[in-house]
Design a protein around this motif. Sequence first.
Motif, PDB file in Angstrom:
ATOM      1  N   HIS A  91     -15.323 -12.884 -29.895  1.00  0.00           N
ATOM      2  CA  HIS A  91     -14.141 -13.705 -30.151  1.00  0.00           C
ATOM      3  C   HIS A  91     -14.524 -14.836 -31.098  1.00  0.00           C
ATOM      4  O   HIS A  91     -15.502 -15.544 -30.861  1.00  0.00           O
ATOM      5  N   LEU A  92     -13.752 -14.991 -32.179  1.00  0.00           N
ATOM      6  CA  LEU A  92     -13.959 -16.053 -33.152  1.00  0.00           C
ATOM      7  C   LEU A  92     -12.692 -16.875 -33.257  1.00  0.00           C
ATOM      8  O   LEU A  92     -11.586 -16.328 -33.222  1.00  0.00           O
ATOM      9  N   LYS A  93     -12.863 -18.179 -33.425  1.00  0.00           N
ATOM     10  CA  LYS A  93     -11.705 -19.023 -33.710  1.00  0.00           C
ATOM     11  C   LYS A  93     -11.107 -18.560 -35.043  1.00  0.00           C
ATOM     12  O   LYS A  93     -11.814 -18.116 -35.939  1.00  0.00           O
ATOM     13  N   ARG A  94      -9.811 -18.670 -35.187  1.00  0.00           N
ATOM     14  CA  ARG A  94      -9.138 -18.225 -36.413  1.00  0.00           C
ATOM     15  C   ARG A  94      -9.694 -18.919 -37.653  1.00  0.00           C
ATOM     16  O   ARG A  94      -9.845 -18.294 -38.700  1.00  0.00           O
ATOM     17  N   GLU A  95     -10.004 -20.211 -37.521  1.00  0.00           N
ATOM     18  CA  GLU A  95     -10.542 -20.946 -38.667  1.00  0.00           C
ATOM     19  C   GLU A  95     -11.900 -20.384 -39.083  1.00  0.00           C
ATOM     20  O   GLU A  95     -12.207 -20.266 -40.270  1.00  0.00           O
ATOM     21  N   VAL A  96     -12.727 -20.041 -38.110  1.00  0.00           N
ATOM     22  CA  VAL A  96     -14.042 -19.468 -38.386  1.00  0.00           C
ATOM     23  C   VAL A  96     -13.877 -18.076 -38.986  1.00  0.00           C
ATOM     24  O   VAL A  96     -14.568 -17.724 -39.948  1.00  0.00           O
ATOM     25  N   PHE A  97     -12.974 -17.297 -38.447  1.00  0.00           N
ATOM     26  CA  PHE A  97     -12.710 -15.958 -38.987  1.00  0.00           C
ATOM     27  C   PHE A  97     -12.344 -16.049 -40.469  1.00  0.00           C
ATOM     28  O   PHE A  97     -12.828 -15.280 -41.283  1.00  0.00           O
ATOM     29  N   ALA A  98     -11.477 -16.994 -40.800  1.00  0.00           N
ATOM     30  CA  ALA A  98     -11.041 -17.143 -42.192  1.00  0.00           C
ATOM     31  C   ALA A  98     -12.203 -17.508 -43.113  1.00  0.00           C
ATOM     32  O   ALA A  98     -12.227 -17.099 -44.271  1.00  0.00           O
ATOM     33  N   ARG A  99     -13.181 -18.267 -42.598  1.00  0.00           N
ATOM     34  CA  ARG A  99     -14.328 -18.649 -43.429  1.00  0.00           C
ATOM     35  C   ARG A  99     -15.352 -17.529 -43.546  1.00  0.00           C
ATOM     36  O   ARG A  99     -15.992 -17.363 -44.574  1.00  0.00           O
ATOM     37  N   VAL A 100     -15.536 -16.759 -42.470  1.00  0.00           N
ATOM     38  CA  VAL A 100     -16.557 -15.709 -42.455  1.00  0.00           C
ATOM     39  C   VAL A 100     -16.105 -14.469 -43.217  1.00  0.00           C
ATOM     40  O   VAL A 100     -16.879 -13.869 -43.954  1.00  0.00           O
ATOM     41  N   PHE A 101     -14.843 -14.101 -43.069  1.00  0.00           N
ATOM     42  CA  PHE A 101     -14.328 -12.884 -43.692  1.00  0.00           C
ATOM     43  C   PHE A 101     -13.375 -13.247 -44.822  1.00  0.00           C
ATOM     44  O   PHE A 101     -12.550 -14.128 -44.690  1.00  0.00           O
ATOM     45  N   ALA A 102     -13.470 -12.554 -45.903  1.00  0.00           N
ATOM     46  CA  ALA A 102     -12.589 -12.801 -47.051  1.00  0.00           C
ATOM     47  C   ALA A 102     -11.367 -11.902 -46.972  1.00  0.00           C
ATOM     48  O   ALA A 102     -11.008 -11.222 -47.925  1.00  0.00           O
ATOM     49  N   ARG A 103     -10.751 -11.880 -45.812  1.00  0.00           N
ATOM     50  CA  ARG A 103      -9.565 -11.041 -45.584  1.00  0.00           C
ATOM     51  C   ARG A 103      -8.484 -11.885 -44.946  1.00  0.00           C
ATOM     52  O   ARG A 103      -8.767 -12.641 -44.019  1.00  0.00           O
ATOM     53  N   PRO A 104      -7.261 -11.731 -45.400  1.00  0.00           N
ATOM     54  CA  PRO A 104      -6.174 -12.457 -44.738  1.00  0.00           C
ATOM     55  C   PRO A 104      -5.901 -11.850 -43.364  1.00  0.00           C
ATOM     56  O   PRO A 104      -6.058 -10.647 -43.154  1.00  0.00           O
ATOM     57  N   LEU A 105      -5.519 -12.699 -42.446  1.00  0.00           N
ATOM     58  CA  LEU A 105      -5.196 -12.262 -41.095  1.00  0.00           C
ATOM     59  C   LEU A 105      -3.821 -12.812 -40.750  1.00  0.00           C
ATOM     60  O   LEU A 105      -3.593 -14.022 -40.855  1.00  0.00           O
TER      61      LEU A 105
END
Length: 131
Positions: A91-105
């Motif tokens: 589980h990743l925080k949404r903000e962290v997900f946005a920084r780690v992956f270059a994909r829109p969610l």
Amino acid sequence: MNDKSHVSLEQRVCLVCGVSFDTGSVLLDLRVRARLEHRTTTGWGMCIEHQRLADEGYVALVECDPERSGLSTSEDRVMPGDAYRTGRVAHLKREVFARVFARPLAPDQPCVFVDARVIERLQSLVALTPN
């Protein structure tokens, strides 16, 4: 003896863990015929624990075996019913997900299906960071 009834308890399958859970809703056959099982699965949802994490701003990364999972032919992605879950979830925080992956969610997207390399890479990054 017939085990079917005209009423049924609704269940859904968790997108993250793949476990069936009760929704608390009752389904009724409008023709009042004994055609329903005791429990009826109606689709996908989030179990209590994974819904709580999603409400707290986490995205679930669900590890799937790409060899056993089916791919949607239209978009080259795994659909929930075709995902062969390995049981590992991060589980990743949404903000962290946005920084780690270059994909829109999408804001309402609670999870993504990933292969084992993604989870292993995240574990190695966590091991490198102090605290």
